[in-house]
Design a protein around this motif. Structure first.
Motif, short mmCIF file in Angstrom:
data_model
loop_
_atom_site.label_atom_id
_atom_site.label_comp_id
_atom_site.label_asym_id
_atom_site.label_seq_id
_atom_site.Cartn_x
_atom_site.Cartn_y
_atom_site.Cartn_z
N UNK A 354 0.78 -1.22 0.00
CA UNK A 354 0.00 0.00 0.00
C UNK A 354 0.81 1.27 0.00
N UNK A 355 2.13 1.17 -0.23
CA UNK A 355 2.97 2.37 -0.20
C UNK A 355 3.50 2.75 -1.58
N UNK A 356 2.75 2.44 -2.60
CA UNK A 356 3.14 2.84 -3.94
C UNK A 356 2.88 4.32 -4.13
N UNK A 357 3.49 4.90 -5.15
CA UNK A 357 3.25 6.30 -5.48
C UNK A 357 3.11 6.44 -7.00
N UNK A 358 2.62 7.57 -7.44
CA UNK A 358 2.40 7.83 -8.86
C UNK A 358 3.44 8.83 -9.33
N UNK A 359 4.21 8.45 -10.35
CA UNK A 359 5.27 9.30 -10.82
C UNK A 359 4.77 10.45 -11.69
N UNK A 360 5.66 11.43 -11.90
CA UNK A 360 5.36 12.55 -12.77
C UNK A 360 5.00 13.82 -12.03
N UNK A 361 5.37 14.95 -12.65
CA UNK A 361 5.06 16.29 -12.10
C UNK A 361 3.59 16.56 -12.36
N UNK A 362 2.83 16.80 -11.30
CA UNK A 362 1.38 16.80 -11.43
C UNK A 362 0.73 18.17 -11.28
N UNK A 363 -0.43 18.26 -11.89
CA UNK A 363 -1.36 19.36 -11.67
C UNK A 363 -2.61 18.76 -11.05
N UNK A 364 -3.46 19.61 -10.51
CA UNK A 364 -4.72 19.13 -9.93
C UNK A 364 -5.81 20.14 -10.21
N UNK A 365 -7.00 19.64 -10.44
CA UNK A 365 -8.17 20.49 -10.69
C UNK A 365 -9.39 19.83 -10.05
N UNK A 366 -10.37 20.64 -9.71
CA UNK A 366 -11.60 20.10 -9.12
C UNK A 366 -12.74 20.28 -10.12
N UNK A 367 -13.26 19.18 -10.59
CA UNK A 367 -14.35 19.23 -11.56
C UNK A 367 -15.68 19.40 -10.83
N UNK A 368 -16.53 20.26 -11.37
CA UNK A 368 -17.82 20.55 -10.77
C UNK A 368 -18.94 19.88 -11.55
N UNK A 369 -20.03 19.59 -10.86
CA UNK A 369 -21.20 19.03 -11.54
C UNK A 369 -22.08 20.16 -12.07
N UNK A 370 -23.21 19.83 -12.61
CA UNK A 370 -24.10 20.82 -13.22
C UNK A 370 -24.66 21.81 -12.22
N UNK A 371 -24.59 21.45 -10.93
CA UNK A 371 -25.12 22.32 -9.88
C UNK A 371 -24.03 23.15 -9.20
#
Length: 448
Positions: A354-371
Motif C-alpha cells: 500500500x505504499x506505492x506512489x504515482x510518478x510525474x510532475x502533477x497538476x490538480x483540478x476540481x471538476x464541478x457538476x451541473x449544480x
C-alpha cells in the motif's frame, strides 16, 4: 509592526535541524555521486484520509513558507554536525551556503484535499529539495490534522462560535500552531496568548475553578470577578451547585451578566435547566458557554440545546483521534542528467504493502457538476484538459527561492469556509464514509 514577523523562541537557532539525519547523509552521498544537482520534483500527498473522514484540510502553508526561509545552517548548527561527525567537511561546506533557490507550488491554505492530491510540489536540485522533507511534513501533518478536526467541529457547531482552549493538553509550541490551524478550520477565538501575539487570533478567557475555590464562598468570587472585569464577564457556575451558582451570578452581576460557563455534568440537561433559570431571573441575554472534553460528536449532540458557544481543548489539539494527516514527501520526477535543460523523467515507488506512489510532475483540478458542487478531484501530468484549466488548484508559493504568496490568516479561514461549502452536502456528515468525491488520474506519460 506586524506581530507575525516577531516570531517565538525555539530551542535551536534555525529550522535546519528540524529534520532527520538521513536527509543529510543522502545529501553527502549524492554530492559524492555527482547527482546532487539533478533537477528534481518532490510532492506532498496522502494515500488515504484518516478512517471515516470525508475530506482533508490544508493547513500550515504559511508556516512552511517561514520554515523554508529560515532553513539556514549557521555556525552553531555546523559545529554541532561536525562534532557529531554526521557529515563530512565537503557536505558541511555545501550546507554553509545553503539557500533554497527553487520553486514551490501548492494548494492554498484552507483548501480541501483528497487522497492523491498533490498538496505541495517542491522543485529544484535534489540536494536543496531533499533537505526540506521532514520540516515540511512535520508542519503539514500536524496542522492539517488539527484543521480537519476543527472543520468538522465548526460544521457541527453551525453558527455558534468555537473557542480553542487546548494549550494545556499539548507541547507549548504545538499549542500555538494548533490554535492557528483551528482558526483556519473555523474556530473564532483562542485562549492561548502566544497564538494571539504571533498570529493575531482573537483571544478570550476569564476564570477557572481555582478562582472560585480561592474565596470563602462563591458570592465573594463572583463579586470580585464582576468588579474587576465588568458585568459582561463569563462566570463559571459548576464549582459547587449549578442552580445556586446561577442564582448568585445573576444576583451579583444583574441581568446584564455576559455569560455563564458549564464545564461538567450532563451538558444537554444542564444547559436546558440553566437557560430556563436565567430567563426566569430576567437574564434573557446571558449566554451559555459549555466546555468539558467536547469533540464534533458531542457538539452535534448539543445542536438542540440552548448553548451559545463551545470551548474545545483536548480533542481538538489531538486531531479528534487522528493526530496526523499521514502525508508523505516523495520524489516523483528527476532530470536525466545534470544538464539544466535535461528532460524530466517520472519516478515512483513500486513496493507492495500500500505504499506505492504515482510518478510525474502533477497538476490538480476540481471538476464541478451541473449544480456547481465538486464531483471529482482530477490529478494529472502533462497538458491540462481544456475544461479544467480554470479549475486548477495549485498556486505559486515560492519562485526562485523567494516567497511570493504570503497572506493574512483570515484569507485562509474564509477560503476554507468557501471550499467546504463547495463540496457535496454529505461532506459534513459525521458518520463514517469514503472521501466525498473520488480522485481521478489523467496521465500522458510525461515527467514534466
Amino acid at each position: 509592526m506586524d506581530v507575525a514577523d516577531l516570531g517565538l523562541p525555539v530551542e535551536v537557532p534555525s529550522t535546519a535541524l528540524f529534520t532527520d539525519q538521513y536527509e543529510l547523509t543522502m545529501l553527502q552521498a549524492a554530492l559524492k555521486a555527482g547527482t546532487a544537482e539533478r533537477r528534481s520534483v518532490f510532492e506532498v500527498f496522502t494515500r488515504r484520509l484518516p478512517d471515516g473522514r470525508r475530506y482533508g484540510v490544508v493547513a500550515g502553508i504559511g508556516r512552511v513558507l517561514d520554515a523554508v526561509e529560515n532553513f539556514r545552517f549557521d555556525a552553531n548548527v555546523l559545529r554541532f554536525l561536525r562534532e557529531r561527525d554526521i557529515v563530512d567537511e565537503e557536505t558541511l561546506a555545501w550546507l554553509a551556503r545553503y539557500r533554497f533557490s527553487g520553486d514551490i507550488w501548492g494548494y492554498p491554505e484552507g483548501e480541501v484535499y483528497f487522497p492523491g492530491s498533490p498538496i505541495l510540489r517542491v522543485e529544484g536540485s535534489f540536494a536543496e529539495c531533499v533537505l526540506l522533507e521532514t520540516v515540511i511534513l512535520s508542519i503539514l501533518n500536524h496542522d492539517s490534522a488539527i484543521a480537519a478536526a476543527a472543520s468538522r467541529m465548526s460544521s457541527a457547531a453551525g453558527e455558534r462560535p468555537l473557542i480553542e482552549m487546548g494549550a494545556r493538553r499539548t507541547h507549548e509550541l504545538a499549542a500555538v500552531a494548533a490554535a492557528r490551524a483551528a482558526y483556519v478550520g473555523g474556530f473564532t477565538t483562542t485562549s492561548d496568548l502566544a497564538a494571539g501575539f504571533r498570529y493575531g487570533i482573537p483571544t478570550v478567557g476569564t476564570s477557572a475553578h481555582a478562582f472560585t475555590l480561592l474565596h470563602d464562598n462563591e458570592r465573594d468570587a463572583f463579586r470580585a470577578q464582576v468588579e474587576s472585569l465588568g458585568r459582561g464577564t463569563t462566570l463559571l457556575v459548576d464549582t459547587y451547585d449549578v442552580t445556586e451558582a446561577v442564582r448568585l451570578a445573576v444576583e451579583v452581576a444583574g441581568p446584564e451578566l455576559g455569560a455563564v460557563r458549564i464545564d461538567s455534568g450532563d451538558l444537554l440537561l444542564v444547559a436546558h435547566r440553566v437557560r430556563q433559570q436565567l430567563d426566569e431571573l430576567g437574564a434573557t441575554d446571558t449566554r451559555i458557554i459549555v466546555t468539558s472534553d467536547l469533540d464534533e460528536y458531542a457538539i452535534a449532540s448539543l445542536a438542540a440545546a440552548p448553548v451559545d458557544a463551545y470551548g474545545v481543548g483536548t480533542q481538538l489539539v489531538t486531531g479528534s483521534g487522528h493526530p496526523t494527516a499521514s502525508m508523505v514527501y516523495k520524489l516523483v520526477a528527476r532530470a536525466e542528467s545534470d544538464d539544466p535543460e535535461a528532460p524530466l523523467v517520472p519516478v515512483a515507488k513500486k513496493s507492495t504493502g500500500g505504499k506505492t506512489s504515482v510518478g510525474g510532475r502533477k497538476w490538480a483540478a476540481r471538476r464541478l457538476d451541473a449544480y456547481g458542487a465538486a464531483e471529482a478531484e482530477v490529478v494529472g501530468t502533462g497538458a491540462v484538459p481544456a475544461g479544467l484549466t480554470d479549475r486548477l488548484l495549485l498556486v505559486e508559493l515560492v519562485k526562485g527561492g523567494a516567497v511570493v504568496a504570503r497572506e493574512a490568516l483570515d484569507v485562509a479561514r474564509d477560503r476554507h469556509a468557501a471550499a467546504r461549502a463547495g463540496l457535496p452536502l454529505s461532506a459534513t456528515q459525521l458518520s463514517r464514509g469514503e472521501p466525498v468525491i473520488p480522485t481521478e488520474y489523467v496521465h500522458d506519460g510525461s515527467g514534466s
